[in-house]
Enzyme design. Structure first.
Site, PDB file in Angstrom:
ATOM      1  N   GLU A  75      30.762 -83.206  -5.669  1.00 59.19           N
ATOM      2  CA  GLU A  75      31.719 -83.082  -7.037  1.00 59.19           C
ATOM      3  C   GLU A  75      31.476 -83.896  -8.143  1.00 59.19           C
ATOM      4  O   GLU A  75      31.518 -83.274  -9.343  1.00 59.19           O
ATOM      5  CB  GLU A  75      33.169 -83.417  -6.428  1.00 59.19           C
ATOM      6  CG  GLU A  75      34.405 -82.829  -7.248  1.00 59.19           C
ATOM      7  CD  GLU A  75      35.449 -83.204  -6.612  1.00 59.19           C
ATOM      8  OE1 GLU A  75      35.784 -83.512  -5.706  1.00 59.19           O
ATOM      9  OE2 GLU A  75      36.335 -83.077  -7.738  1.00 59.19           O
ATOM     10  N   ASP A  76      30.896 -85.140  -7.870  1.00 53.32           N
ATOM     11  CA  ASP A  76      30.701 -86.047  -9.181  1.00 53.32           C
ATOM     12  C   ASP A  76      29.332 -86.512  -9.513  1.00 53.32           C
ATOM     13  O   ASP A  76      28.986 -87.198 -10.475  1.00 53.32           O
ATOM     14  CB  ASP A  76      31.534 -87.068  -8.816  1.00 53.32           C
ATOM     15  CG  ASP A  76      33.193 -87.157  -8.580  1.00 53.32           C
ATOM     16  OD1 ASP A  76      33.513 -86.227  -9.470  1.00 53.32           O
ATOM     17  OD2 ASP A  76      33.530 -87.884  -8.230  1.00 53.32           O
TER      18      ASP A  76
END
Ligand code: MN
Length: 703
Positions: A75-76
């Site tokens: 996600e990051d």
């Protein structure tokens, strides 16, 4: 801390973990999140490390811990699921993928039923990810102070609505309590501070009191040579708040803000310890729960007893084994640690709840209904009672006798008058007495009312009542519609020979068949003027004109009235401007979707409405329907708060009109006389039976 130090701290928690894999994962994560900072200013890697630590405490295996370390990578950071698969294999990659997808879903527009459906689809495939999500949420809640106030509230609300019930459902009590308290602190800071202050302020006093129980208990256990561990602990802030809310009392009126816990070595010791506790202090029999013999659906096991302690205070004592205590603190996670190695089918068998949701997802196509079910199933499932046949019925907390009756059988629900349990008679809206055998009282003349909808908690009961009301309303609408139609034919002097064909009627009013035409007419969905205009072409035209003249000259005196009574009861709405009673001279107006609004003949509001839109009405005569049957009830009861209100409600549930009441209270006894107007004797019978179930009633006599 070096990766080696972190790995060691995890292995200290669980020696079975794979050191090499942890160090490899950690190096990967440190590299991936390099340069990223949390809102607190700490390096980002602190967050996945905290998550991994929680997972280790939950006795998760190395693959789950690795997925926990990696949960924010896709996600990051620049890394993809594919790259994780190459480095760590399919299993870990798929767990990370599921967690990432759930985060994406939850970022979506709002928390719709679809969101939950998707969430559960992933969860049922890989239940371990619940542990990762909960560990993730826990750490986020711990660092919530660095976010903006709106975000704090939104995240806290989601935690309280979804994650805490989820933890409860899985028996992860330590998670549940921690999440609830953290969320409550942000959602209701004033209440939180008030309770926290009270706990601090009274802590010395409470410590002393707890000691006054633990001390003699310890002596007793030593004398009897029963090896066990005795502790006293304060309840959690949010649980205290919930108790204050449900009982409607202040914190200093709560007696059970702490509990005594006895941890024994084996199951038989638990029962022996229980005997000693009851030896020292008198138990409250009604509060004893044996969750060892009958575990909660989330596998929680313990004995609960409430004793009358020193100074007459009530004290809850929980007795369980070490294993049971582990399960209660860390939930099934302790069990899961082993069960995760099972095949999917075996796992589902062990996770009754997840598989139940999976089935429901297929069975309930409608999203809103599914959401209802989900909320229901996420509520603590603490209510259960037994049928006289020995079947256990489990219902959401707050479910009533009506819910219980519908859960046993739809017909039983539709005719439910109340119940008998533990030597008491309970009303239909009473909460089900947990753990008791409940015998439903029924009568064929009893029938559902609109007010029942607010008395039930379960979807099944709601749906059954709605279905019955809809069906009955349709039948009554058809009957009333036919009456209105016949009257109009009569008023316009249209004979059977002249009357319009059914097919013409259906075409003109755009309905499928003649019975839906009657239904719409009875419900008030077709304005009277339209009927009049339509029929004019079939009638003697001069008569039609003269009818209009008649209206102007003589009012409605020439009209044939429509008789109304019990068979239209759902379609009769008594106007609040003039409060008519059955038997008064009345006229009516059709109200769309609701049937007839009844006004007194001389009502000013009514007289502003054009004559063509009014219906002349006549009450069915007593011979026809025993309408307006006068009845006098004599009631004898034990005096208590709100008893008069409960008596009125019992009568109002059956649509009868109370005309006069006299209540006298003397020396703790109430004598009452109620004059009422009912439609027929069956209704009076129902009222009598309902009154019998009101708490405190000793005798009901129909005069
Ligand atoms: Mn995270």
């Amino acid at each position: 801390m070096t990766p080696e130090d972190i790995a060691q701290s995890l292995i200290d928690i669980n020696p079975k973990l794979d050191r090499e894999l942890i160090i490899k994962t950690l190096n990967f994560v440190i590299d991936a999140h390099k340069g990223q900072l949390r809102k607190s200013g700490q390096p980002y890697v602190v967050h996945p490390t905290n998550v991994a630590k929680t997972l280790a405490e939950l006795k998760m295996d190395t693959t789950v811990i690795a997925a926990g370390f990696l949960h924010d990578v896709v996600e990051d950071t620049k890394y993809s699921t594919e790259e994780i698969r190459e480095a760590f294999g399919t299993e870990i990659a798929e767990m990370v993928d599921s967690v990432t997808k759930i985060s994406d879903i939850q970022k979506g527009i709002d928390r719709t039923a679809e969101t939950f459906k998707k969430f559960l689809a992933y969860v049922s495939k890989r239940p371990q990810i619940i542990a990762i999500k909960l560990a993730d949420r826990l750490d986020n809640m711990h660092t919530l102070q660095y976010l903006a106030p709106e975000r704090q509230k939104a995240i806290s609300k989601e935690t309280l609505d979804f994650y805490a019930p989820l933890a409860h459902r899985l028996g992860l009590y330590s998670f549940k309590f921690e999440l609830e308290d953290l969320a409550f602190k942000y959602l209701n800071p004033d209440e939180y501070a008030a309770i926290e202050n009270h706990l601090q302020f009274t802590s010395k006093e409470r410590e002393d009191y707890i000691q006054s129980i633990i001390f003699p208990l310890n002596i007793k256990m030593n004398l009897e040579q029963l090896d066990c561990d005795i502790k006293g602990r304060s309840k959690h802030i949010y649980s205290i708040y919930e108790k204050m809310k449900t009982r409607g009392c202040k914190i200093d009126e709560l007696y059970d803000i702490f509990a005594i816990r006895i941890i024994a070595n084996q199951i038989t010791d638990c029962y022996v310890a229980l005997g000693y506790v009851h030896n020292l202090w008198m138990p409250l029999y009604s509060r004893f729960k044996d969750y060892i013999a009958i575990p909660k659906p989330n596998l929680y096991q313990s004995l609960h007893t409430t004793i009358i302690g020193p100074q007459g205070k009530l004290v809850e004592v929980q007795i369980r084994t070490k294993d049971m205590n582990e399960t209660a603190e860390y939930g099934m996670a302790a069990h899961w640690a082993y069960k995760f190695n099972l095949k999917k089918e075996e796992l589902e068998k062990n996770m009754d709840w997840v598989s139940k949701i999976n089935r429901m997802q297929k069975e309930i196509p409608n999203s809103t209904e599914f959401l209802g079910f989900l909320h229901e199933s996420l509520l603590p499932e603490d209510s259960y009672a037994w049928t006289p046949q020995g079947k256990k019925i489990t219902l959401p907390l707050g479910a009533t006798i009506l819910d219980f009756a519908f859960a046993v059988h739809t017909d039983l629900g539709l005719h439910c008058l109340g119940a008998r349990a533990a030597g008491k008679v309970l009303t239909i809206d009473a909460p089900i007495p947990i753990g008791e055998t409940v015998q439903i009282l029924q009568s064929n003349s009893q029938e559902p009312q609109e007010t029942w909808l607010s008395m039930v908690k379960t979807q099944k009961a709601q749906a059954s009542i709605k279905h019955w009301l809809r069906k009955t309303l349709t039948t009554q609408s058809v009957v009333l519609g036919q009456k209105i139609w016949q009257k109009e034919l009569q008023n316009l002097k249209i004979s059977n020979v002249n009357s319009p064909l059914n097919s013409d009627i259906c075409k003109a009013f755009k309905v499928q068949n003649i019975s839906s035409f009657y239904e719409n007419l009875g419900k008030g969905d077709i304005p009277l003027e339209e009927i009049f205009t339509f029929l004019k072409q079939y009638s003697d035209s001069s008569y039609a004109w003269s009818k209009l003249k008649l209206f102007n000259v003589f009012g409605s005196s020439e009209e044939t009235p429509i008789s109304i009574g019990y068979n239209e009861r759902f379609l009769l709405n008594y106007a609040s401007c003039c409060n008519p009673l059955p038997g008064d001279p009345v006229e009516g107006i059709l109200k769309s979707g609701k049937g007839i609004e009844i006004h007194k003949e001389d009502c000013k509001i009514l007289n502003k409405i054009p004559q063509e839109q009014r219906l002349t009405l006549q009450w069915e005569t007593p011979e026809q329907a025993e309408l307006g049957q006068k009845c006098v009830l004599r009631v004898e009861a034990t005096d208590r708060v709100a008893i008069e209100k409960d008596i009125f409600n019992a009568i109002a549930r059956h649509n009868a009109l109370v005309k006069k009441t006299i209540f006298e209270s003397k020396e703790g006894r109430v004598n009452g006389r109620v004059d009422l107007l009912a439609f027929n004797s069956a209704q009076i019978k129902n009222i009598e039976q309902s009154l019998q179930t009101v708490a405190g009633i000793r005798k009901v006599t129909v005069l």
